[in-house]
Design a protein around this motif. Structure first.
Motif, PDB file in Angstrom:
ATOM      1  N   VAL A  83       0.880  -1.174   0.000  1.00 30.95           N
ATOM      2  CA  VAL A  83       0.000   0.000   0.000  1.00 30.95           C
ATOM      3  C   VAL A  83       0.916   1.221   0.000  1.00 30.95           C
ATOM      4  O   VAL A  83       1.459   1.609   1.046  1.00 30.95           O
ATOM      5  N   GLU A  84       1.118   1.804  -1.174  1.00 32.24           N
ATOM      6  CA  GLU A  84       2.068   2.905  -1.295  1.00 32.24           C
ATOM      7  C   GLU A  84       1.684   4.094  -0.423  1.00 32.24           C
ATOM      8  O   GLU A  84       2.554   4.766   0.132  1.00 32.24           O
ATOM      9  N   GLU A  85       0.390   4.332  -0.298  1.00 38.10           N
ATOM     10  CA  GLU A  85      -0.041   5.457   0.525  1.00 38.10           C
ATOM     11  C   GLU A  85       0.349   5.243   1.978  1.00 38.10           C
ATOM     12  O   GLU A  85       0.747   6.174   2.677  1.00 38.10           O
ATOM     13  N   SER A  86       0.251   3.999   2.436  1.00 40.53           N
ATOM     14  CA  SER A  86       0.655   3.690   3.801  1.00 40.53           C
ATOM     15  C   SER A  86       2.149   3.885   3.986  1.00 40.53           C
ATOM     16  O   SER A  86       2.599   4.427   5.000  1.00 40.53           O
ATOM     17  N   ILE A  87       2.938   3.459   2.997  1.00 40.68           N
ATOM     18  CA  ILE A  87       4.387   3.648   3.061  1.00 40.68           C
ATOM     19  C   ILE A  87       4.724   5.135   3.063  1.00 40.68           C
ATOM     20  O   ILE A  87       5.579   5.597   3.816  1.00 40.68           O
ATOM     21  N   ARG A  88       4.033   5.885   2.218  1.00 42.77           N
ATOM     22  CA  ARG A  88       4.285   7.326   2.130  1.00 42.77           C
ATOM     23  C   ARG A  88       4.001   8.007   3.463  1.00 42.77           C
ATOM     24  O   ARG A  88       4.801   8.814   3.955  1.00 42.77           O
ATOM     25  N   LYS A  89       2.877   7.687   4.067  1.00 44.52           N
ATOM     26  CA  LYS A  89       2.530   8.304   5.348  1.00 44.52           C
ATOM     27  C   LYS A  89       3.476   7.850   6.458  1.00 44.52           C
ATOM     28  O   LYS A  89       3.786   8.610   7.372  1.00 44.52           O
ATOM     29  N   SER A  90       3.939   6.605   6.372  1.00 40.19           N
ATOM     30  CA  SER A  90       4.896   6.116   7.374  1.00 40.19           C
ATOM     31  C   SER A  90       6.188   6.914   7.305  1.00 40.19           C
ATOM     32  O   SER A  90       6.778   7.258   8.331  1.00 40.19           O
TER      33      SER A  90
END
Length: 721
Positions: free
Chosen positions: A472-479
């Protein structure tokens, strides 16, 4: 074609001859005067240099004898440099330096010749002090002087010019010792027995640690054109770096390393340095990177570095080669007005097998020997402006074309499609073997697991599991944004697919290589449909840790509630989803009578509301089964006193209402340790109990609890009717 003849009157020729003659006479006269006073000028310059070294850097510089030797050579003997209150830095018995006359007229000091005999450079580190601290000491400046803006391109040009200016046309060095002593715990010595430059050709012989090895740095130098081509190698063995192994527990060796600079000049306002770097049979062993040796047989980079007014950049015209595979990197670091990090990787469509064969030996153990067909291409785009970290950009795409796995390597990535043995590990030690299949009475098929648990866990851990392809790229980005702002590893971005691969296919050693291997295996499984989503979820539910020596939903539902997984209520499902990040803390969440502690109610409402909005649970204003959860009576004897509190429920919300695994992190560790497992101490159970606190409730709290209890009973009676 015949050029026309130009006739110059004789009187003008005579005037020109007189002017040239007078100019030559002045030069000779000036030279004679300068030659006659050069000893005095040399004395003055040496005295000034010694005084400056002492005043600005606390260096005691002594020169036994010095004087001119020929027209442009200076000979010195018995030289020593000693920093104040530090060990002696340098001693040189005999040295002759020659400079070029013409550049000297314009203020540039270019060396023409260097001869050095019997010298020593000794760097000593004691605790936090070294005898080269003076290098970092800045001269005191007038506080009223305004700070001038530094142009990095001009700075790079000047520094590189100074380096090349100091490379002599001719050089001969004999017996020059360079040594480093690091707190008497690690040391290294390099004795240059001979080093020569003759007509641009460099040759050297260097003894390492007396008799440990003999190195050579050979090549060609062309300082005037800013070009060099040099290679480092050892006689009859690999080049080894014992200091790194002793000090940093990092083993590095290689056959040869070659460096080439092709050009360095301004280009469109930026300073551009073009060159290449290549290495043969590089071996790296660092426990935090990999548990085994990593061997890179052949690596090379053709690099174009750009240095601008406020940035340093490895341009995208650069290419990194690993055997037959290649990638174009783009790295940029901007210093001002905000620090900005940029990285792009572009690998054009290439033969997939060539890419897998290019992986360094020992890098991905489970994929060793894999055979594939088709082509692959890859792109990565990362951008972080430290002034606005929430705007971080992260995109990573590996695109297949007619890609297919023909033969698995060391590990069969489809083994979980049938019955297999799973061995859970705790603190690096195997616990027990668990059969994932019908022969295990606790194994539970996906269809036999209550939707209350399935929906609660997916809502909390990975709500887009059935939609994503492993990441989930969005999850990685927010992390990335959260971790950068917090300056610690607070939030992860793992999906259920990644957790499954980590536990089933990979070793338990936390290393950088294992994380990269995890990502690649997840991609292979998800994008090639090696395992169905339903089977992945079924296996995950049956291996997940859910308590002290409790693994899988079958064991957990019986352990806590004496029920089968199909009988779990909504409240029980939400509770079991809650304990996944910290399973060993499960029993601390119950009161002595088997009911849940009040601090869990907001969690139940939060997860329950999300499930209700998605049609996965009925709306419930009382807490989505919170008051119905009862720990089985046989476990209540092991509960801590009601006054014991434990903060195990910090809610950190991600994208798509996804919970983030903050509870899984050991806050006492650094980011590097959490990523690569670098703790030198024996790990302990991370469940930490807080001291007992006063639990006397106010009358208002008691009234609210009684009202909640009466409402719950009325609803139970209503449902019973």
């Amino acid at each position: 074609m015949q050029l026309p003849q130009i006739k110059i009157p004789k009187k003008y020729l005579k005037i020109g001859a007189w002017v040239l003659g007078i100019f030559a006479l002045l030069l000779v006269a000036g030279g004679a005067v300068a030659y006659g006073k050069r000893e005095a000028l040399l004395n003055k310059m040496v005295a000034k240099a010694i005084a400056k070294a002492e005043k600005d850097y606390n260096l005691s510089v002594k020169i036994g004898e010095y004087g001119f030797s020929g027209l442009s050579k200076v000979h010195m003997s018995n030289i020593s440099v000693v920093p104040k209150d530090r060990d002696t830095l340098t001693t040189i018995k005999d040295m002759t330096i020659g400079v070029k006359i013409f550049p000297l007229l314009f203020g540039d000091v270019k060396l023409s010749e260097v001869n050095l005999n019997d010298g020593n450079l000794n760097v000593v580190m004691r605790d936090t002090l070294t005898n080269i601290d003076f290098i970092l000491k800045r001269k005191k400046k007038d506080s009223t002087t305004a700070k001038s803006k530094v142009d990095l391109s001009e700075l790079a040009s000047n520094l590189l010019n100074q380096v090349f200016y100091k490379i002599p046309d001719d050089m001969e060095i004999k017996n020059f010792m360079m040594q480093l002593n690091d707190n008497d715990t690690a040391s290294v010595k390099f004795l240059t027995t001979t080093a020569t430059i003759d007509g641009g050709e460099l040759k050297s012989t260097i003894k390492v640690n007396d008799t440990a090895a003999v190195w050579h740095i050979n090549g060609n130098l062309d300082p005037s054109d800013k070009q060099l081509d040099v290679m480092l190698f050892a006689d009859g063995k690999k080049v080894e770096l014992p200091y790194l192994e002793n000090k940093l527990h990092t083993k590095i060796n290689f056959d040869t390393v070659k460096t080439q600079m092709k050009d360095a000049s301004f280009s469109g306002g930026d300073y551009k340095i073009s060159g290449s770097w290549a290495i043969k049979n590089l071996l790296i062993n660092q426990p935090r990177i990999s548990a085994d040796d990593i061997i890179v047989p052949d690596a090379r980079i053709e690099a174009d570095m750009l240095i601008g007014e406020n940035f340093v950049c490895l341009d995208s015209t650069s290419t990194v080669y690993l055997r037959d595979a290649y990638v174009h990197p783009y790295l940029k670091y901007t210093l001002s007005p905000n620090k900005i990090y940029e990285m792009k990787l572009t690998a054009q469509e290439q033969d997939a097998q060539a890419i897998f064969d290019s992986f360094p030996l020992g890098l991905f153990e489970s994929l060793d020997g894999i055979k594939v067909q088709g082509k692959l291409k890859y792109s990565l785009d990362f951008y972080l402006d430290t002034a606005v970290p929430d705007s971080v950009r992260f995109n990573s795409t590996l695109t297949p074309s007619n890609f297919k796995v023909l033969h698995f390597g060391k590990t069969d990535l489809q083994k979980i499609n049938s019955d297999f043995i799973y061995t859970p590990y705790e603190y690096g030690k195997p616990m027990r073997n668990i059969t994932i299949g019908p022969s295990n009475p606790n194994f539970t098929r996906l269809d036999d697991i209550s939707p209350n648990f399935k929906n609660a866990l997916l809502t909390a851990e990975d709500p887009s599991f059935y939609r994503h392809k492993g990441f989930v790229e969005e999850s990685i980005r927010k992390s990335i944004a959260v971790n950068f702002k917090e300056k610690k590893f607070k939030r992860g971005g793992s999906t259920i697919s990644m957790q499954l691969v980590k536990n089933v296919f990979l070793s338990r050693k936390k290393t950088l290589v294992r994380k990269a291997e995890e990502i690649l295996i997840v991609w292979l499984i998800e994008n090639n449909h090696l395992v169905s989503k339903s089977r992945m979820l079924e296996v995950y539910f049956n291996i997940i840790e859910m308590g002290n020596n409790v693994y899988g939903i079958g064991e957990a539902s019986r352990h806590y509630f004496a029920k089968s997984p199909s009988e779990l209520t909504l409240g029980e499902g939400i509770f079991l989803a809650n304990i996944v990040p910290k399973p060993k803390a499960a029993l601390y969440k119950f009161m002595s009578n088997g009911t849940l502690k009040g601090y869990l109610l907001p969690y139940f409402r939060y997860i329950g509301n999300i499930m209700a909005r998605r049609g996965l649970a009925p709306a419930d204003t009382t807490g989505y089964g919170f008051y119905d959860v009862r720990l089985r009576e046989g476990l209540r004897q092991y509960l801590a006193p009601d006054s014991t509190t434990l903060d195990t429920n910090s809610v950190d919300i991600g994208e798509d209402d996804m919970m983030t695994p903050e509870g899984m992190q050991d806050k006492s560790k650094s980011l590097f340790d959490r990523l690569f497992g670098g703790s030198s101490k024996k790990e302990k159970d991370t469940v930490k109990v807080k001291p007992a606190v006063d639990t006397v409730k106010t009358r208002k709290q008691l009234r609210q609890e009684r009202r909640e209890e009466r409402r719950r009973k009325r609803e139970q009676e209503k449902n019973g009717n």
